[in-house]
Design a protein around this motif. Sequence first.
Motif, PDB file in Angstrom:
ATOM      1  N   GLU B  24       0.840  -1.312   0.050  1.00 29.79           N
ATOM      2  CA  GLU B  24      -0.012   0.289  -0.138  1.00 29.79           C
ATOM      3  C   GLU B  24       0.970   1.280  -0.130  1.00 29.79           C
ATOM      4  OE1 GLU B  24      -2.390   0.080   3.551  1.00 29.79           O
ATOM      5  OE2 GLU B  24      -0.416   0.388   4.850  1.00 29.79           O
ATOM      6  N   ASN B  26       0.632   5.849  -0.353  1.00 32.24           N
ATOM      7  CA  ASN B  26      -0.144   7.071  -0.711  1.00 32.24           C
ATOM      8  C   ASN B  26       0.137   7.597  -2.099  1.00 32.24           C
ATOM      9  OD1 ASN B  26       2.640   7.700   0.440  1.00 32.24           O
ATOM     10  ND2 ASN B  26       2.191   9.734   0.374  1.00 32.24           N
ATOM     11  N   LYS B  57      -7.955   3.796   1.818  1.00 29.74           N
ATOM     12  CA  LYS B  57      -8.242   4.419   2.956  1.00 29.74           C
ATOM     13  C   LYS B  57      -7.948   5.583   3.324  1.00 29.74           C
ATOM     14  CE  LYS B  57      -8.944   0.046   5.482  1.00 29.74           C
ATOM     15  NZ  LYS B  57      -8.321  -0.798   6.426  1.00 29.74           N
ATOM     16  N   THR B  58      -8.674   6.505   4.134  1.00 27.73           N
ATOM     17  CA  THR B  58      -8.120   7.882   4.143  1.00 27.73           C
ATOM     18  C   THR B  58      -7.823   7.944   5.643  1.00 27.73           C
ATOM     19  OG1 THR B  58      -9.612   8.569   2.548  1.00 27.73           O
ATOM     20  CG2 THR B  58      -8.830  10.381   4.106  1.00 27.73           C
ATOM     21  N   TYR B  59      -6.555   8.525   5.941  1.00 27.91           N
ATOM     22  CA  TYR B  59      -6.122   8.835   7.432  1.00 27.91           C
ATOM     23  C   TYR B  59      -5.900  10.600   7.327  1.00 27.91           C
ATOM     24  CZ  TYR B  59      -5.673   3.793   7.586  1.00 27.91           C
ATOM     25  OH  TYR B  59      -5.953   2.658   7.454  1.00 27.91           O
ATOM     26  N   GLY B  60      -6.745  11.206   7.969  1.00 28.70           N
ATOM     27  CA  GLY B  60      -6.493  12.799   7.599  1.00 28.70           C
ATOM     28  C   GLY B  60      -6.483  13.156   6.200  1.00 28.70           C
ATOM     29  N   ILE B  62      -4.197  11.935   4.176  1.00 30.53           N
ATOM     30  CA  ILE B  62      -3.332  10.810   3.806  1.00 30.53           C
ATOM     31  C   ILE B  62      -4.239   9.878   2.906  1.00 30.53           C
ATOM     32  CG2 ILE B  62      -1.769   9.101   3.531  1.00 30.53           C
ATOM     33  CD1 ILE B  62      -0.584  11.830   4.783  1.00 30.53           C
ATOM     34  N   LEU B  64      -4.427   6.052   1.311  1.00 31.26           N
ATOM     35  CA  LEU B  64      -3.398   4.791   1.090  1.00 31.26           C
ATOM     36  C   LEU B  64      -3.974   4.030   0.257  1.00 31.26           C
ATOM     37  CD1 LEU B  64      -2.082   3.684   4.497  1.00 31.26           C
ATOM     38  CD2 LEU B  64      -0.774   5.181   2.683  1.00 31.26           C
TER      39      LEU B  64
END
Lengths: 395, 92
Positions: B24, B26, B57-60, B62, B64
């Motif tokens: 994975e 970004n 998947k979104t992290y803030g 970011i 991925l």
Amino acid sequence: MMSQYKSVFKDETKLDINYVPYKLPHRDRELRLLTEFFSFILHAPGKMAQRIVIAGDVGSGKTVLSQRFGMNATREAEKRGINLHYVHVNCREYRGSLFLILYHAVSVFHPSFPKRGYSAEELLQILLQVLDEQDAYVILTLDEFESLIEREGTEAVYKLTRLQETRVNKPQRLSLICVMRNLKILEKLDASTRSTLQSNVIHLEKYSKRQLVDILSDRVSLAFKPLTVPEDTVSLIADIASSEGGNARFGIELLWRAGKYADADDLNVVTPECVRKAASSIYAVMRKSEAAYLSLHEKLFLLGIARFFKESERAYASLAEAEQAYAVVCEEFNVKPRSHTQLWKYLRTLSAVGFVKTEVSENIGSRGRSTIIYLPRISAHELEKELTALLEKDV
Amino acid sequence: MKLEDVLSSRLRIRIIKVLIQVGELNVSEIARRINANYKSTSMHLKILEDEGVLQHKTYGRIRLYRLNQSSPRARAVQNLVEIWEHANKGER
């Protein structure tokens, strides 16, 4: 034809700084306590989080204790189908940066997570999001916690310790073990953070010589071939490690080095002289000027002691044995030996300067106590060579 | 989209290969690895995601991306790439 390589080692990786032994001698009580503090994680994960402080001097077993606990806890959790991760971070390695520490924790779950584009605070939220997604729990050990406090101050520690307050009614997923040498550093934190951390402190006392002997003996049986490390050698290493503030890590490193010296000299046994050579390679080599300042008879007495160790291959000498060796040296240099009382004074000087160490031991099988002498960090061979050269000029 | 349309892009194939290799990544990192700009990479990622080959998947801020392992299309493409690359190695 090349000679066949032989070694006193069976498995020297068991002496590596990163090796975590299955058994931790003299830390079983603390291990049980740590397990008790975290028992909820197996019975009711998510219902609470824990914050523990482990404090103790260098080489008192803080790191190995937390790592052994981590291994045991994750194994137990796995058996019960709980997704528990133990993450051990040395804060100093990450220059005390909260961002880098949290990044390390996130990268356990997402190894290719980008290193830029967000703040430490966002990263903390990301970590929690990742844990929620994977229904995972983390015990994050912050080793050398002092570095984090020094660099980031109270705010960062506050965020770490109180993060559940922003997650009402959500599972508590992140527990902390803060490993430090001295609790004094906590004074730099605000009262609220300090009180959160100070409620569960496990203090590790310095190891005594006897405890160091047990630890070293365990490692000897794991790392060395049978009968290659005599008791005297282990005892000498324990004495030296004990004089280094009960530093077991230092003792284990010394044991490894002594084994290397035995191999290099093609010996079947790790002798006390191997230990002395190893110790003198770790410490700064004895400065010639220090020996030059000794009086004639102090030099002669020290030479006698050096020769005793060189010839006997023993780790310890009694005062009587040292006196006998001194008498022989006096005869050789054609000097009248000094009295027993005078030698006592010389011994005190030699001990104060650091050439020898003395210890009072209980006599086994007879009454009373006697003084035993050992060379803590100087090879007997080197010492003899140095003193002979100096005495040839003096006499 | 038709298969020939989805797989007709050099960049999309590179994206798939990179993600098979790494797991994975970004968007910026994918763009860097396939030697393309951010905007164009984002567009190709969207196409692959719409076709069910990728997921993110979104992290803030970011995002991925990874292969959508629950999709038979993603598994088929992964198979194709792996067999192809393996055969290429054998020829060398």
